[in-house]
Design a protein around this motif. Structure first.
Motif, mmCIF file in Angstrom:
data_model
loop_
_atom_site.group_PDB
_atom_site.id
_atom_site.type_symbol
_atom_site.label_atom_id
_atom_site.label_comp_id
_atom_site.label_asym_id
_atom_site.label_seq_id
_atom_site.Cartn_x
_atom_site.Cartn_y
_atom_site.Cartn_z
ATOM 1 N N ASP A 9 -29.715 -17.685 54.208
ATOM 2 C CA ASP A 9 -28.747 -16.575 54.184
ATOM 3 C C ASP A 9 -28.594 -16.012 55.602
ATOM 4 O OD1 ASP A 9 -31.158 -15.306 54.610
ATOM 5 O OD2 ASP A 9 -31.027 -13.994 52.858
ATOM 6 N N ARG A 10 -28.945 -16.857 56.588
ATOM 7 C CA ARG A 10 -28.755 -16.444 57.978
ATOM 8 C C ARG A 10 -27.701 -17.336 58.636
ATOM 9 N NH1 ARG A 10 -33.558 -17.706 60.353
ATOM 10 N NH2 ARG A 10 -32.761 -16.866 62.327
ATOM 11 N N PHE A 11 -26.863 -16.692 59.453
ATOM 12 C CA PHE A 11 -25.773 -17.403 60.136
ATOM 13 C C PHE A 11 -26.362 -18.146 61.323
ATOM 14 C CE2 PHE A 11 -21.804 -16.821 62.984
ATOM 15 C CZ PHE A 11 -21.249 -18.008 62.517
ATOM 16 N N ARG A 48 -15.592 -11.319 65.898
ATOM 17 C CA ARG A 48 -16.278 -10.385 64.997
ATOM 18 C C ARG A 48 -16.232 -8.964 65.545
ATOM 19 N NH1 ARG A 48 -21.859 -13.130 64.014
ATOM 20 N NH2 ARG A 48 -22.147 -11.439 62.518
ATOM 21 N N GLU A 78 -11.767 -12.347 56.595
ATOM 22 C CA GLU A 78 -13.089 -12.819 56.184
ATOM 23 C C GLU A 78 -13.435 -14.090 56.954
ATOM 24 O OE1 GLU A 78 -13.447 -14.780 52.297
ATOM 25 O OE2 GLU A 78 -15.167 -13.507 51.849
ATOM 26 N N MET A 79 -14.712 -14.241 57.298
ATOM 27 C CA MET A 79 -15.188 -15.467 57.936
ATOM 28 C C MET A 79 -16.208 -16.114 57.006
ATOM 29 S SD MET A 79 -17.233 -15.924 61.599
ATOM 30 C CE MET A 79 -15.864 -15.351 62.623
ATOM 31 N N ARG A 80 -16.037 -17.412 56.764
ATOM 32 C CA ARG A 80 -17.024 -18.137 55.972
ATOM 33 C C ARG A 80 -17.550 -19.304 56.793
ATOM 34 N NH1 ARG A 80 -14.157 -18.601 49.946
ATOM 35 N NH2 ARG A 80 -13.490 -16.402 49.834
ATOM 36 N N VAL A 81 -18.715 -19.796 56.445
ATOM 37 C CA VAL A 81 -19.309 -20.922 57.151
ATOM 38 C C VAL A 81 -19.540 -22.048 56.151
ATOM 39 C CG1 VAL A 81 -21.697 -20.122 56.788
ATOM 40 C CG2 VAL A 81 -21.135 -21.511 58.804
ATOM 41 N N ASP A 82 -19.492 -23.292 56.614
ATOM 42 C CA ASP A 82 -19.679 -24.400 55.657
ATOM 43 C C ASP A 82 -21.153 -24.762 55.540
ATOM 44 O OD1 ASP A 82 -20.165 -25.864 58.004
ATOM 45 O OD2 ASP A 82 -18.947 -27.576 57.353
ATOM 46 N N CYS A 83 -21.449 -25.747 54.723
ATOM 47 C CA CYS A 83 -22.844 -26.015 54.327
ATOM 48 C C CYS A 83 -23.730 -26.370 55.518
ATOM 49 C CB CYS A 83 -22.894 -27.119 53.276
ATOM 50 S SG CYS A 83 -21.927 -28.599 53.688
ATOM 51 N N CYS B 106 -17.532 -26.489 50.308
ATOM 52 C CA CYS B 106 -18.632 -26.334 51.271
ATOM 53 C C CYS B 106 -18.664 -24.926 51.874
ATOM 54 C CB CYS B 106 -18.473 -27.343 52.401
ATOM 55 S SG CYS B 106 -18.650 -29.050 51.888
ATOM 56 N N PHE B 107 -17.575 -24.174 51.676
ATOM 57 C CA PHE B 107 -17.480 -22.841 52.303
ATOM 58 C C PHE B 107 -17.885 -21.776 51.289
ATOM 59 C CE2 PHE B 107 -15.672 -23.931 56.382
ATOM 60 C CZ PHE B 107 -15.230 -25.224 56.160
ATOM 61 N N TYR B 108 -19.151 -21.782 50.933
ATOM 62 C CA TYR B 108 -19.650 -20.926 49.856
ATOM 63 C C TYR B 108 -20.392 -19.695 50.369
ATOM 64 C CZ TYR B 108 -23.690 -23.929 50.849
ATOM 65 O OH TYR B 108 -24.688 -24.641 51.463
ATOM 66 N N ARG B 109 -20.361 -19.457 51.690
ATOM 67 C CA ARG B 109 -21.030 -18.266 52.207
ATOM 68 C C ARG B 109 -20.117 -17.512 53.160
ATOM 69 N NH1 ARG B 109 -26.271 -21.440 54.256
ATOM 70 N NH2 ARG B 109 -24.569 -22.821 54.876
ATOM 71 N N ARG B 110 -20.121 -16.178 52.999
ATOM 72 C CA ARG B 110 -19.357 -15.307 53.880
ATOM 73 C C ARG B 110 -20.266 -14.825 55.018
ATOM 74 N NH1 ARG B 110 -17.096 -11.615 50.415
ATOM 75 N NH2 ARG B 110 -19.047 -10.437 50.367
ATOM 76 N N VAL B 111 -19.732 -14.805 56.222
ATOM 77 C CA VAL B 111 -20.502 -14.297 57.359
ATOM 78 C C VAL B 111 -20.315 -12.783 57.428
ATOM 79 C CG1 VAL B 111 -20.853 -14.415 59.850
ATOM 80 C CG2 VAL B 111 -20.061 -16.459 58.591
ATOM 81 N N GLU B 112 -21.399 -12.040 57.293
ATOM 82 C CA GLU B 112 -21.314 -10.579 57.303
ATOM 83 C C GLU B 112 -21.455 -10.043 58.730
ATOM 84 O OE1 GLU B 112 -20.241 -9.433 54.787
ATOM 85 O OE2 GLU B 112 -20.986 -10.539 53.034
ATOM 86 N N GLY B 116 -25.766 -11.755 58.560
ATOM 87 C CA GLY B 116 -26.280 -12.325 57.309
ATOM 88 C C GLY B 116 -25.189 -13.134 56.623
ATOM 89 N N LEU B 117 -25.582 -13.948 55.667
ATOM 90 C CA LEU B 117 -24.618 -14.727 54.890
ATOM 91 C C LEU B 117 -24.693 -14.283 53.441
ATOM 92 C CD1 LEU B 117 -25.209 -18.340 56.281
ATOM 93 C CD2 LEU B 117 -23.535 -16.636 57.034
ATOM 94 N N PHE B 119 -23.765 -15.346 49.657
ATOM 95 C CA PHE B 119 -23.393 -16.484 48.810
ATOM 96 C C PHE B 119 -22.297 -16.027 47.844
ATOM 97 C CE2 PHE B 119 -26.471 -19.902 49.626
ATOM 98 C CZ PHE B 119 -27.298 -19.247 50.526
ATOM 99 N N LEU B 120 -21.215 -16.804 47.797
ATOM 100 C CA LEU B 120 -20.051 -16.432 46.994
ATOM 101 C C LEU B 120 -20.069 -17.175 45.664
ATOM 102 C CD1 LEU B 120 -17.482 -16.730 49.911
ATOM 103 C CD2 LEU B 120 -18.471 -14.613 49.026
ATOM 104 N N ALA B 124 -14.748 -18.422 44.073
ATOM 105 C CA ALA B 124 -14.217 -17.368 44.951
ATOM 106 C C ALA B 124 -12.901 -17.841 45.563
ATOM 107 C CB ALA B 124 -15.225 -17.055 46.058
#
Lengths: 126, 126
Positions: A9-11, A48, A78-83, B106-112, B116-117, B119-120, B124
């Protein structure tokens, strides 16, 4: 696959040899794919910090804010990151056309079976 | 910008030094961004010939058909190319989860903001 990157859960952006990740830019309202660009750590930080999309231009070797000359900025929703954390999805509100050709999206041509390209209407779904 | 590539009606993929273009894979029905991969000339040819998405694995240096082991193939609905022809949009019908983690995308996490990330949910929007 670096096990930790797809479960953490860390970027932890995984930059390539040139210090870049791929940035996929999508219209947050229409979900249309607008453009593909690249971001280094500075571009991610500036995006950001300001809420305005910044990228790294490989051809000019420079940090740039989208719209700094065209006025067609991209406000980050919103920004998302891949696996494996080497690509980012930027969901944005575009202030105008995202493509340098003046079109809404850079993906304005369909590849046909014969290798020809068909130019699509600017509001083509997708 | 190579003036011809963004105005031509001919498919002239601009491969990078490794012989690759970026492939953005989107669900043709939901418009969700599913994954990002890479294609070389062989992968483009195999995709167009079979209607099933093929990519080039940089880690394995191998051509692969998405779903050849997982069964989660991607049926091509439409291929588009971007303005400078170094990225492709594949609009597809996925047979199952596109991500190796078993998720739809693959884009299942939002960058806060704090790095932190989050999980969506698998469905979503975006």
């Amino acid at each position: 696959m670096d096990e930790q990157r797809d479960t953490t859960d860390r970027f932890l952006p995984r930059f390539d040899a040139a210090g870049l990740v791929t940035a996929i830019v999508v219209d947050a309202d229409t979900q249309a794919l607008l453009m593909v660009a690249h971001m280094n750590a500075d571009a991610i930080e500036a995006t950001r910090a300001t809420g305005q999309a910044h990228f790294w231009s490989r051809s000019r070797s420079a940090l740039w804010r989208k719209g700094e000359t065209s006025g067609n900025g991209l406000t980050l929703v919103e920004m998302r990151v891949d696996c494996d954390q080497d690509a980012l999805l930027l969901r944005v509100k575009p202030a105008g056309p995202a493509c340098h050709t003046g079109r809404r999206s850079c993906f304005y041509r369909r590849v046909e079976a014969d290798g020809g390209l068909t130019f699509l209407a600017d509001d083509a779904q997708g």
